[in-house]
Design a protein around this motif. Sequence first.
Motif, PDB file in Angstrom:
ATOM      1  N   GLN A  43      -0.376 -38.064  14.857  1.00 38.81           N
ATOM      2  CA  GLN A  43      -0.283 -37.674  15.305  1.00 38.81           C
ATOM      3  C   GLN A  43      -0.964 -35.938  15.309  1.00 38.81           C
ATOM      4  OE1 GLN A  43       0.877 -38.305  18.873  1.00 38.81           O
ATOM      5  NE2 GLN A  43      -0.533 -36.656  19.434  1.00 38.81           N
ATOM      6  N   ALA A  44      -0.853 -35.913  13.243  1.00 43.37           N
ATOM      7  CA  ALA A  44      -1.391 -35.117  13.464  1.00 43.37           C
ATOM      8  C   ALA A  44      -3.381 -35.023  13.273  1.00 43.37           C
ATOM      9  CB  ALA A  44      -1.211 -34.559  11.798  1.00 43.37           C
ATOM     10  N   LEU A  45      -3.955 -36.400  13.230  1.00 47.62           N
ATOM     11  CA  LEU A  45      -5.439 -36.193  13.184  1.00 47.62           C
ATOM     12  C   LEU A  45      -5.879 -36.423  14.309  1.00 47.62           C
ATOM     13  CD1 LEU A  45      -4.975 -38.981  10.173  1.00 47.62           C
ATOM     14  CD2 LEU A  45      -5.756 -36.871  10.144  1.00 47.62           C
ATOM     15  N   VAL A  46      -4.753 -37.029  14.854  1.00 44.28           N
ATOM     16  CA  VAL A  46      -5.557 -36.787  16.829  1.00 44.28           C
ATOM     17  C   VAL A  46      -5.328 -35.673  17.156  1.00 44.28           C
ATOM     18  CG1 VAL A  46      -4.353 -37.993  19.487  1.00 44.28           C
ATOM     19  CG2 VAL A  46      -4.459 -39.379  16.904  1.00 44.28           C
ATOM     20  N   ASP A  47      -4.203 -34.555  16.866  1.00 46.21           N
ATOM     21  CA  ASP A  47      -4.664 -33.274  16.979  1.00 46.21           C
ATOM     22  C   ASP A  47      -5.493 -32.217  16.583  1.00 46.21           C
ATOM     23  OD1 ASP A  47      -2.710 -33.690  19.214  1.00 46.21           O
ATOM     24  OD2 ASP A  47      -0.512 -33.158  18.102  1.00 46.21           O
ATOM     25  N   ALA A  48      -5.801 -32.867  15.634  1.00 48.99           N
ATOM     26  CA  ALA A  48      -7.130 -32.471  14.759  1.00 48.99           C
ATOM     27  C   ALA A  48      -7.889 -32.374  15.342  1.00 48.99           C
ATOM     28  CB  ALA A  48      -6.889 -32.105  13.286  1.00 48.99           C
ATOM     29  N   ARG A  50      -9.442 -34.177  18.807  1.00 49.53           N
ATOM     30  CA  ARG A  50      -8.673 -33.788  19.972  1.00 49.53           C
ATOM     31  C   ARG A  50     -10.008 -33.148  20.524  1.00 49.53           C
ATOM     32  NH1 ARG A  50      -5.151 -35.897  23.051  1.00 49.53           N
ATOM     33  NH2 ARG A  50      -3.519 -35.345  21.614  1.00 49.53           N
ATOM     34  N   ALA A  51     -10.550 -32.415  20.065  1.00 42.61           N
ATOM     35  CA  ALA A  51     -12.476 -31.677  20.880  1.00 42.61           C
ATOM     36  C   ALA A  51     -13.108 -31.597  20.254  1.00 42.61           C
ATOM     37  CB  ALA A  51     -11.471 -30.062  20.632  1.00 42.61           C
ATOM     38  N   TYR A  52     -12.862 -32.715  18.662  1.00 43.68           N
ATOM     39  CA  TYR A  52     -14.622 -32.961  18.600  1.00 43.68           C
ATOM     40  C   TYR A  52     -15.414 -34.018  18.741  1.00 43.68           C
ATOM     41  CZ  TYR A  52     -18.063 -34.513  14.604  1.00 43.68           C
ATOM     42  OH  TYR A  52     -18.741 -34.090  14.466  1.00 43.68           O
ATOM     43  N   PRO A  53     -16.393 -34.888  18.943  1.00 44.82           N
ATOM     44  CA  PRO A  53     -17.561 -33.614  19.089  1.00 44.82           C
ATOM     45  C   PRO A  53     -17.764 -32.414  20.815  1.00 44.82           C
ATOM     46  CG  PRO A  53     -18.460 -36.074  19.304  1.00 44.82           C
ATOM     47  CD  PRO A  53     -16.724 -36.240  20.224  1.00 44.82           C
ATOM     48  N   GLY A  54     -17.839 -31.194  19.811  1.00 37.27           N
ATOM     49  CA  GLY A  54     -18.429 -30.576  21.153  1.00 37.27           C
ATOM     50  C   GLY A  54     -19.640 -30.211  20.801  1.00 37.27           C
ATOM     51  N   TRP A  55     -20.764 -29.485  21.926  1.00 39.46           N
ATOM     52  CA  TRP A  55     -22.150 -29.405  22.021  1.00 39.46           C
ATOM     53  C   TRP A  55     -22.268 -28.503  20.663  1.00 39.46           C
ATOM     54  CZ3 TRP A  55     -24.671 -32.729  23.478  1.00 39.46           C
ATOM     55  CH2 TRP A  55     -24.983 -33.029  24.598  1.00 39.46           C
ATOM     56  N   ALA A  56     -21.177 -27.273  20.533  1.00 44.96           N
ATOM     57  CA  ALA A  56     -21.430 -26.562  19.212  1.00 44.96           C
ATOM     58  C   ALA A  56     -21.406 -27.048  18.162  1.00 44.96           C
ATOM     59  CB  ALA A  56     -20.171 -25.303  19.622  1.00 44.96           C
ATOM     60  N   GLY A  57     -20.567 -28.099  17.748  1.00 45.29           N
ATOM     61  CA  GLY A  57     -21.537 -28.893  16.532  1.00 45.29           C
ATOM     62  C   GLY A  57     -22.238 -29.881  16.138  1.00 45.29           C
ATOM     63  N   PHE A  58     -23.310 -29.694  17.280  1.00 42.76           N
ATOM     64  CA  PHE A  58     -24.714 -29.894  17.101  1.00 42.76           C
ATOM     65  C   PHE A  58     -25.574 -28.807  16.352  1.00 42.76           C
ATOM     66  CE2 PHE A  58     -22.554 -33.230  19.683  1.00 42.76           C
ATOM     67  CZ  PHE A  58     -22.591 -35.065  18.796  1.00 42.76           C
ATOM     68  N   PRO A  59     -25.950 -29.371  15.644  1.00 44.51           N
ATOM     69  CA  PRO A  59     -27.599 -28.112  15.213  1.00 44.51           C
ATOM     70  C   PRO A  59     -29.001 -28.158  16.159  1.00 44.51           C
ATOM     71  CG  PRO A  59     -27.645 -30.509  14.306  1.00 44.51           C
ATOM     72  CD  PRO A  59     -26.819 -30.744  14.550  1.00 44.51           C
ATOM     73  N   ARG A  60     -29.182 -26.677  17.149  1.00 45.29           N
ATOM     74  CA  ARG A  60     -29.741 -26.113  17.862  1.00 45.29           C
ATOM     75  C   ARG A  60     -31.494 -27.038  17.152  1.00 45.29           C
ATOM     76  NH1 ARG A  60     -28.660 -23.409  21.513  1.00 45.29           N
ATOM     77  NH2 ARG A  60     -26.375 -22.546  21.836  1.00 45.29           N
TER      78      ARG A  60
END
Length: 147
Positions: A43-48, A50-60
Motif C-alpha cells: 500500500q505504501a508503494l502504491v500510494d507513493a 499513484r500520481a506517476y507518470p505526470g507530464w512534468a516528469g518528462f523532459p521538454r
Amino acid sequence: MNASRRKIAAVLSAVAASGGLVACAGAFDPSTDAGSPIAPRVQALVDANRAYPGWAGFPRSTEPLAEPARIMAQVNTLGVNGQALAADVSRIDWQTTGDPAEFVAAVQARVDEVPVAPVTADTLAEIEDFVRRSRERGQAPPPVDRR
C-alpha cells in the motif's frame, strides 16, 4: 417476430459484451488484502507512485519545431525517391525468358569460372562425407524374421 435473426444476434452480442465490460469494472479499482503480511509495504508503494507518470516528469524538447514548409519538402522528396525506385523496379526483367535448363547451365558456368579455395574444397568434402554418413545411419534396419 418482425426482427431478423441478424438483428437479434447483434443485440444479444452487444448485451453480452457490455455485460462483460461491467463485470471487469472491478478490476480497475484493486484493493490490497489487509490480512497479507506485506500489505502495508504494498500500500505504501502504491500510494507513493499513484500520481506517476505526470507530464512534468518528462523532459521538454530543446529543438524548435520544424516549419511546415520543411516537412512538406521532405515528404515530397520521399515521394520523388519512391517514384524513382518504382521506375527502377519496373525496368527489371523479373522473369527469365527462354529455356530454364539453359539458364541453369549459364549460372553453373559462371560459378565454375570462379576458382575455389582449397579450404572451401576441404569443407565441401567434409560436408559430403557427413551427409553420406548420416544417410547410412538413417537407413532402416533389415526386417525381423518372424518365424
